[in-house]
Scaffold this motif. Structure first.
Motif, short mmCIF file in Angstrom:
data_model
loop_
_atom_site.label_atom_id
_atom_site.label_comp_id
_atom_site.label_asym_id
_atom_site.label_seq_id
_atom_site.Cartn_x
_atom_site.Cartn_y
_atom_site.Cartn_z
N SER A 1 37.77 36.10 37.87
CA SER A 1 38.07 37.33 36.97
C SER A 1 39.36 38.18 37.18
N HIS A 2 39.66 38.31 38.77
CA HIS A 2 40.85 39.13 39.10
C HIS A 2 42.14 38.29 38.87
N GLU A 3 41.67 36.88 39.11
CA GLU A 3 43.13 36.16 38.90
C GLU A 3 43.61 36.13 37.41
N LYS A 4 42.63 36.18 36.47
CA LYS A 4 42.85 36.39 35.06
C LYS A 4 43.71 37.68 34.73
N ALA A 5 43.19 38.61 35.56
CA ALA A 5 43.96 39.82 35.07
C ALA A 5 45.26 39.90 35.75
N GLY A 6 45.77 38.75 36.49
CA GLY A 6 47.05 38.77 36.97
C GLY A 6 47.13 39.03 38.54
N GLY A 7 46.18 38.96 39.29
CA GLY A 7 46.05 39.05 40.64
C GLY A 7 46.10 37.77 41.32
N THR A 8 46.61 37.94 42.56
CA THR A 8 46.65 36.87 43.66
C THR A 8 45.95 37.03 44.69
N VAL A 9 44.83 36.01 44.88
CA VAL A 9 43.90 36.02 46.04
C VAL A 9 44.59 35.80 47.42
N LEU A 10 44.90 36.85 48.26
CA LEU A 10 45.46 36.53 49.55
C LEU A 10 44.79 36.24 50.74
N ALA A 11 43.45 36.54 50.62
CA ALA A 11 42.57 36.16 51.83
C ALA A 11 41.29 36.55 51.57
N THR A 12 40.23 35.76 51.99
CA THR A 12 38.85 36.12 51.93
C THR A 12 38.24 35.85 53.20
#
Length: 204
Positions: A189-200
């Motif tokens: 959902s965050h990626e759809k909002a334009g975010g990029t996952v940097l780390a988990t």
């Protein structure tokens, strides 16, 4: 407006006596006084089925009704104000307690009357505390996360994540959050909002 016109023609066909002809101002003032309302615009002779903007003198809520509708409300022992009438049917503390018990939750807090506020409860099956609103329960949230929501077990591993939103603000925005490991819906959902996952990072 089409509904008002449609209903007006139907009511005239049925021959309701208090819809035939115009309502003089004096009759309107008497009806509104009996209903605890006031008109939001100057009164003039009008048909009983024409829309009328009114305000409740008890709670201040505004609504659009008809003189016929207000009159029928009084006749049927309704409160002509939709807001005040709805309050009569809001669940009580005892109602909420009984319904929560049927779902396996013992209510330990007070129900304030707002279904959107979290309620303090304890699961009668595993004794786990639970804070959940009546709106959430009615919307499908599991009564107990441990007994009814195995995928959302609070003791299961979770992930802390770091996401970059470069398009927000002058320099972008970083978000640190936490989510379960059952699926990646939150991250997607965050990626759809334009975010990029940097780390988990998985945490116990």
């Amino acid at each position: 407006m089409c509904k008002w016109i449609e209903h007006g023609a139907e009511n005239r066909r049925l021959g309701y006596p208090n819809l035939v002809g115009d309502w003089p101002v004096e009759r309107q003032e008497q009806l509104l006084a009996a209903a605890g309302m006031r008109s939001l615009h100057p009164l003039g002779d009008q048909d009983g089925n024409e829309p009328l903007n009114v305000e409740c003198l008890e709670c201040g809520a505004a609504q659009t009704d008809t003189l016929f509708g207000v009159s029928e409300g009084i006749r049927l022992s309704w409160l002509p104000c939709a807001e005040c009438n709805a309050k009569r049917f809001k669940p009580t503390q005892e109602t909420i307690r009984t319904r929560m018990e049927s779902l396996g939750l013992h209510l330990v807090g007070e129900f304030t009357g707002d279904p959107g506020l979290p309620l303090s409860a304890v699961c009668t099956r595993c004794s786990t505390p639970r804070a959940v609103s009546w709106t959430a329960v009615g919307g499908g949230s599991p009564p107990c996360l441990r007994c009814d929501g195995s995928k959302l077990d609070p003791d299961a591993p979770h992930r802390v994540y770091l996401i970059d939103f470069p398009h927000l603000g002058d320099r972008g925005v970083y978000k640190v959050g936490i989510t379960h490991c059952a699926n990646d819906n939150r991250l997607r959902s965050h990626e759809k909002a334009g975010g990029t996952v940097l780390a988990t990072i998985e945490v116990a």
